[in-house]
Design a protein around this motif. Structure first.
Motif, PDB file in Angstrom:
ATOM      1  N   ASP A   1       0.783  -1.067  -0.161  1.00  0.00           N
ATOM      2  CA  ASP A   1       0.017  -0.017   0.053  1.00  0.00           C
ATOM      3  C   ASP A   1       0.832   1.174  -0.061  1.00  0.00           C
ATOM      4  OD1 ASP A   1      -2.031  -1.088   0.011  1.00  0.00           O
ATOM      5  OD2 ASP A   1      -2.516  -1.568   2.460  1.00  0.00           O
ATOM      6  N   GLU A   2       2.154   1.022   0.822  1.00  0.00           N
ATOM      7  CA  GLU A   2       2.671   2.381   0.550  1.00  0.00           C
ATOM      8  C   GLU A   2       3.129   3.165  -0.411  1.00  0.00           C
ATOM      9  OE1 GLU A   2       4.228   2.639   5.649  1.00  0.00           O
ATOM     10  OE2 GLU A   2       4.758   1.047   4.385  1.00  0.00           O
ATOM     11  N   ILE A   3       3.634   1.530  -1.014  1.00  0.00           N
ATOM     12  CA  ILE A   3       4.598   1.409  -2.661  1.00  0.00           C
ATOM     13  C   ILE A   3       3.708   2.090  -3.514  1.00  0.00           C
ATOM     14  CG2 ILE A   3       5.736   0.632  -4.334  1.00  0.00           C
ATOM     15  CD1 ILE A   3       6.572  -1.783  -2.114  1.00  0.00           C
ATOM     16  N   ALA A   4       2.680   1.951  -3.587  1.00  0.00           N
ATOM     17  CA  ALA A   4       1.216   2.178  -4.185  1.00  0.00           C
ATOM     18  C   ALA A   4       1.232   3.776  -4.306  1.00  0.00           C
ATOM     19  CB  ALA A   4      -0.014   1.065  -4.406  1.00  0.00           C
ATOM     20  N   ALA A   5       1.240   4.051  -3.011  1.00  0.00           N
ATOM     21  CA  ALA A   5       1.082   5.306  -2.656  1.00  0.00           C
ATOM     22  C   ALA A   5       2.149   6.187  -3.647  1.00  0.00           C
ATOM     23  CB  ALA A   5       1.060   5.785  -1.490  1.00  0.00           C
ATOM     24  N   ALA A   6       3.187   5.595  -3.020  1.00  0.00           N
ATOM     25  CA  ALA A   6       5.044   7.023  -3.145  1.00  0.00           C
ATOM     26  C   ALA A   6       5.318   6.364  -4.931  1.00  0.00           C
ATOM     27  CB  ALA A   6       5.702   5.223  -2.902  1.00  0.00           C
ATOM     28  N   VAL A   7       3.842   5.144  -5.504  1.00  0.00           N
ATOM     29  CA  VAL A   7       3.756   5.602  -7.113  1.00  0.00           C
ATOM     30  C   VAL A   7       3.284   7.063  -7.423  1.00  0.00           C
ATOM     31  CG1 VAL A   7       3.472   4.911  -9.805  1.00  0.00           C
ATOM     32  CG2 VAL A   7       4.987   3.103  -7.523  1.00  0.00           C
ATOM     33  N   ASP A   8       2.014   6.747  -6.601  1.00  0.00           N
ATOM     34  CA  ASP A   8       1.016   7.485  -7.151  1.00  0.00           C
ATOM     35  C   ASP A   8       0.735   9.144  -6.806  1.00  0.00           C
ATOM     36  OD1 ASP A   8      -0.620   5.334  -7.935  1.00  0.00           O
ATOM     37  OD2 ASP A   8      -2.268   5.539  -5.735  1.00  0.00           O
TER      38      ASP A   8
ATOM     39  N   GLY B   1       1.526   0.631 -14.742  1.00  0.00           N
ATOM     40  CA  GLY B   1       3.087  -0.248 -15.357  1.00  0.00           C
ATOM     41  C   GLY B   1       3.726   0.152 -13.579  1.00  0.00           C
ATOM     42  N   ALA B   2       3.986   2.020 -14.105  1.00  0.00           N
ATOM     43  CA  ALA B   2       5.137   1.991 -12.602  1.00  0.00           C
ATOM     44  C   ALA B   2       4.653   1.267 -11.639  1.00  0.00           C
ATOM     45  CB  ALA B   2       4.842   3.758 -12.515  1.00  0.00           C
ATOM     46  N   ARG B   3       3.813   1.431 -10.998  1.00  0.00           N
ATOM     47  CA  ARG B   3       3.193   1.008 -10.081  1.00  0.00           C
ATOM     48  C   ARG B   3       3.528  -0.895 -10.078  1.00  0.00           C
ATOM     49  NH1 ARG B   3      -1.811   1.421  -9.725  1.00  0.00           N
ATOM     50  NH2 ARG B   3      -2.153   3.484  -9.776  1.00  0.00           N
ATOM     51  N   ALA B   4       3.356  -1.527 -11.031  1.00  0.00           N
ATOM     52  CA  ALA B   4       3.384  -3.301 -11.201  1.00  0.00           C
ATOM     53  C   ALA B   4       5.170  -3.245 -11.573  1.00  0.00           C
ATOM     54  CB  ALA B   4       3.336  -3.750 -12.526  1.00  0.00           C
ATOM     55  N   GLU B   5       5.976  -2.667 -11.844  1.00  0.00           N
ATOM     56  CA  GLU B   5       7.453  -2.213 -11.840  1.00  0.00           C
ATOM     57  C   GLU B   5       7.251  -1.998 -10.443  1.00  0.00           C
ATOM     58  OE1 GLU B   5      10.803   0.188 -13.836  1.00  0.00           O
ATOM     59  OE2 GLU B   5       9.938  -1.302 -14.942  1.00  0.00           O
ATOM     60  N   ALA B   6       7.326  -0.854  -9.265  1.00  0.00           N
ATOM     61  CA  ALA B   6       7.876  -1.115  -8.325  1.00  0.00           C
ATOM     62  C   ALA B   6       7.181  -2.495  -7.179  1.00  0.00           C
ATOM     63  CB  ALA B   6       6.728   0.208  -7.544  1.00  0.00           C
ATOM     64  N   PHE B   7       6.584  -3.286  -7.175  1.00  0.00           N
ATOM     65  CA  PHE B   7       6.093  -4.070  -6.911  1.00  0.00           C
ATOM     66  C   PHE B   7       6.747  -4.987  -6.899  1.00  0.00           C
ATOM     67  CE2 PHE B   7       0.734  -3.515  -6.686  1.00  0.00           C
ATOM     68  CZ  PHE B   7       1.720  -1.454  -5.278  1.00  0.00           C
ATOM     69  N   LEU B   8       7.113  -5.362  -8.563  1.00  0.00           N
ATOM     70  CA  LEU B   8       8.755  -6.400  -9.602  1.00  0.00           C
ATOM     71  C   LEU B   8       9.997  -6.314  -8.397  1.00  0.00           C
ATOM     72  CD1 LEU B   8       9.407  -8.774 -10.940  1.00  0.00           C
ATOM     73  CD2 LEU B   8       9.954  -6.857 -12.541  1.00  0.00           C
ATOM     74  N   LEU B   9      10.063  -4.987  -8.344  1.00  0.00           N
ATOM     75  CA  LEU B   9      11.043  -5.071  -7.442  1.00  0.00           C
ATOM     76  C   LEU B   9      10.849  -5.351  -6.021  1.00  0.00           C
ATOM     77  CD1 LEU B   9      12.730  -1.517  -8.385  1.00  0.00           C
ATOM     78  CD2 LEU B   9      12.702  -3.895  -9.395  1.00  0.00           C
ATOM     79  N   ASP B  10       9.977  -4.645  -5.184  1.00  0.00           N
ATOM     80  CA  ASP B  10       9.405  -5.072  -4.002  1.00  0.00           C
ATOM     81  C   ASP B  10      10.004  -6.722  -3.913  1.00  0.00           C
ATOM     82  OD1 ASP B  10       8.513  -5.326  -1.438  1.00  0.00           O
ATOM     83  OD2 ASP B  10       7.208  -5.731  -1.718  1.00  0.00           O
ATOM     84  N   GLU B  11       8.860  -7.880  -4.835  1.00  0.00           N
ATOM     85  CA  GLU B  11       8.603  -8.928  -4.932  1.00  0.00           C
ATOM     86  C   GLU B  11       9.857  -9.930  -5.123  1.00  0.00           C
ATOM     87  OE1 GLU B  11       6.085 -12.256  -4.469  1.00  0.00           O
ATOM     88  OE2 GLU B  11       5.356 -10.140  -4.318  1.00  0.00           O
ATOM     89  N   LEU B  12      11.243  -9.404  -6.326  1.00  0.00           N
ATOM     90  CA  LEU B  12      12.786  -9.840  -6.140  1.00  0.00           C
ATOM     91  C   LEU B  12      13.332  -9.749  -5.151  1.00  0.00           C
ATOM     92  CD1 LEU B  12      13.239  -8.617  -9.921  1.00  0.00           C
ATOM     93  CD2 LEU B  12      12.869 -10.965  -9.358  1.00  0.00           C
ATOM     94  N   ARG B  13      12.716  -8.665  -4.243  1.00  0.00           N
ATOM     95  CA  ARG B  13      13.762  -8.976  -3.081  1.00  0.00           C
ATOM     96  C   ARG B  13      12.823  -9.291  -2.087  1.00  0.00           C
ATOM     97  NH1 ARG B  13      11.712  -6.843   1.881  1.00  0.00           N
ATOM     98  NH2 ARG B  13       9.526  -6.448   1.224  1.00  0.00           N
ATOM     99  N   ARG B  14      11.686 -10.013  -1.934  1.00  0.00           N
ATOM    100  CA  ARG B  14      10.762 -10.891  -1.451  1.00  0.00           C
ATOM    101  C   ARG B  14      11.532 -12.013  -1.451  1.00  0.00           C
ATOM    102  NH1 ARG B  14       4.875  -9.377   0.079  1.00  0.00           N
ATOM    103  NH2 ARG B  14       4.916  -7.129   0.031  1.00  0.00           N
ATOM    104  N   ARG B  15      11.894 -12.251  -3.522  1.00  0.00           N
ATOM    105  CA  ARG B  15      12.209 -13.604  -2.865  1.00  0.00           C
ATOM    106  C   ARG B  15      13.718 -14.084  -3.373  1.00  0.00           C
ATOM    107  NH1 ARG B  15       8.011 -16.736  -6.547  1.00  0.00           N
ATOM    108  NH2 ARG B  15       6.266 -14.658  -6.514  1.00  0.00           N
TER     109      ARG B  15
END
Length: 450
Positions: free
Chosen positions: A4-11, A436-450
């Motif tokens: 949620d914080e990442i999405a808000a930061a992107v927006d 698309g920016a939100r999706a890429e930001a989520f991707l970096l976070d997902e890669l960090r988690r994995r």
């Protein structure tokens, strides 16, 4: 940050990214046109400035073999985290005729939720998508990031192999995200899994040593332009199927991805009433898994400058898209042999390669990086990821795969069927830009988690 914080930061950063996208679109960075070499330099300088404001360890403008300027900026990986290379390109196609655009091509204009301008989608939107994500993380991404913004993709990336060799260690990454593709709809994310290859040929037909009077000599002597037209017409049969024997066509494959109905396809491309589709198979099969041949240009007098003479010679550029799995060099020979075999009336013919060639490519979508992308993109878009082939050619993808064989290559983008890449009135969905920016930001976070 949580999602949620990442999405808000992107927006929060998207409006500024959109403003900088407009700044970049105003620069006519048509590297293929020598008259715009300085503009391409200015475009690279602006990208470097925007990246440098985000506190990278380094930011450089690089080139190889006299090629176009590329921008590379690096944010080192936190301990134990992967490095992700974010690719896009800042050069653009020629406009195709400024007077044909509804609004000036290098003056970004918003209409009905879309931003119009050359490069607004292809691929300056990719550049600003990457920068928006880095801004959302305040210049401290959760994984290592290497931003690589090329300057000659629209010219076939001729010096990219040399650039990758010379700066191999600088550009090495665990995951490569290429933001230079499209989605099937504004709200449906896609990962591109295959691309067609490309070969171009110049065909010249000659019949006379010099022009002669069409009235005095016409009849027993044909003209070169008519002979050329006969030769070019042999490339397709009466149904529009490619008639060059031996060219590959993939059948029974799901690599084509989402198909669209004929009526939707006709509307998307602006096909005139009564004009038939050519070839056979689904639209997706024809546009992604089969060869396609087009004549892109002819050297001959214009209607206004024509006179009553038989033309001694005429030439054309023939462009061939190749199905995944095809060998580009072998395919070029097949087309050249076909043209030589079908020139009429004993006319002389020369067939030569034009520009470089692009091998077709198919991506392996197994592995944790792809799993991370599917999860991140589905969360951002609210719809599952579609894996699909595209009909275009991106030669450098195979080059990245060869140079960094251990890296997972993800091909994404923020275009959609209405974007008209390379065409008149190119545009970007502003809704998709944010998603698309939100999706890429989520991707970096997902890669960090994995």
């Amino acid at each position: 940050m949580n999602r949620d914080e990442i999405a808000a930061a992107v927006d929060a950063v998207v409006p500024g990214a959109r403003a900088d996208l407009e700044r970049l679109v105003r620069i006519p960075s048509v590297w293929a046109d020598p008259a715009h070499a300085d503009d391409t330099e200015a475009s690279a300088a602006l990208v470097a400035e925007l990246a440098g404001a985000l506190g990278p360890e380094s930011v450089e403008i690089l080139r190889a073999d006299g090629g176009a300027p590329a921008v590379v900026a690096r944010w080192p990986a936190p301990e134990g985290q992967p490095t992700v290379l974010l690719y896009a390109h800042h050069d653009v196609q020629p406009t195709g005729g400024d007077e044909l655009w509804t609004s000036p091509p290098f003056e970004p204009t918003e209409r009905d939720g879309r931003l119009y301008g050359r490069g607004a989608a292809d691929d300056k939107a990719g550049v600003l998508t990457h920068l928006a994500v880095l801004r959302a993380y305040d210049g401290r991404p959760p994984v290592g990031v290497t931003l690589f913004i090329e300057g000659e993709e629209e010219s076939g990336s001729p010096t990219l192999p040399a650039l990758l060799r010379e700066h191999h260690d600088l550009l090495a990454a665990d995951v490569i995200v290429i933001a230079d593709a499209a989605n099937p709809a504004v709200d449906v994310p896609a990962l591109t899994t295959s691309l067609r290859g490309l070969v171009d040929l110049v065909v010249e037909v000659s019949v006379l040593e010099h022009p002669v009077h069409s009235g005095v000599y016409g009849g027993p002597i044909g003209d070169a332009l008519t002979a050329l037209v006969h030769t070019l017409a042999s490339l397709h049969d009466e149904k529009g199927e490619v008639a060059v024997a031996g060219l590959r066509r993939n059948t029974g494959t799901d690599a084509a991805g989402v198909d669209v109905g004929e009526e939707q396809f006709r509307a998307e491309v602006g096909l005139l009433d009564g004009v038939e589709l050519i070839g056979s198979g689904t639209v997706a099969e024809r546009t992604t898994q089969a060869a396609a041949i087009s004549v892109l240009g002819i050297d001959a007098p214009t209607v206004a400058s024509s006179s009553n003479v038989l033309l001694p010679r005429a030439r054309a550029v023939v462009s061939v898209r190749l199905a995944p799995g095809e060998d580009a060099e072998a395919a070029r020979d097949l087309v050249a042999d076909h043209l030589r075999a079908h020139v009429p009336w004993g006319s002389h013919i020369e067939v030569e390669p034009h520009l470089g060639l692009a091998e077709p490519f198919r991506l392996d979508t197994d592995g944790s990086a792809y799993d991370a992308a599917r999860a991140a993109f589905a969360e951002a878009y609210g719809n599952a990821v579609v894996e699909m082939g595209i009909g275009g050619s991106i030669p450098f993808i195979a080059e990245f795969a060869r140079t960094f064989p251990g890296a997972a290559v993800l091909v994404t983008g923020v275009g959609d069927p209405a974007s008209r890449w390379h065409g008149i009135d190119e545009s970007l969905s502003l809704e998709m830009f944010g998603t698309g920016a939100r999706a890429e930001a989520f991707l970096l976070d997902e890669l960090r988690r994995r």
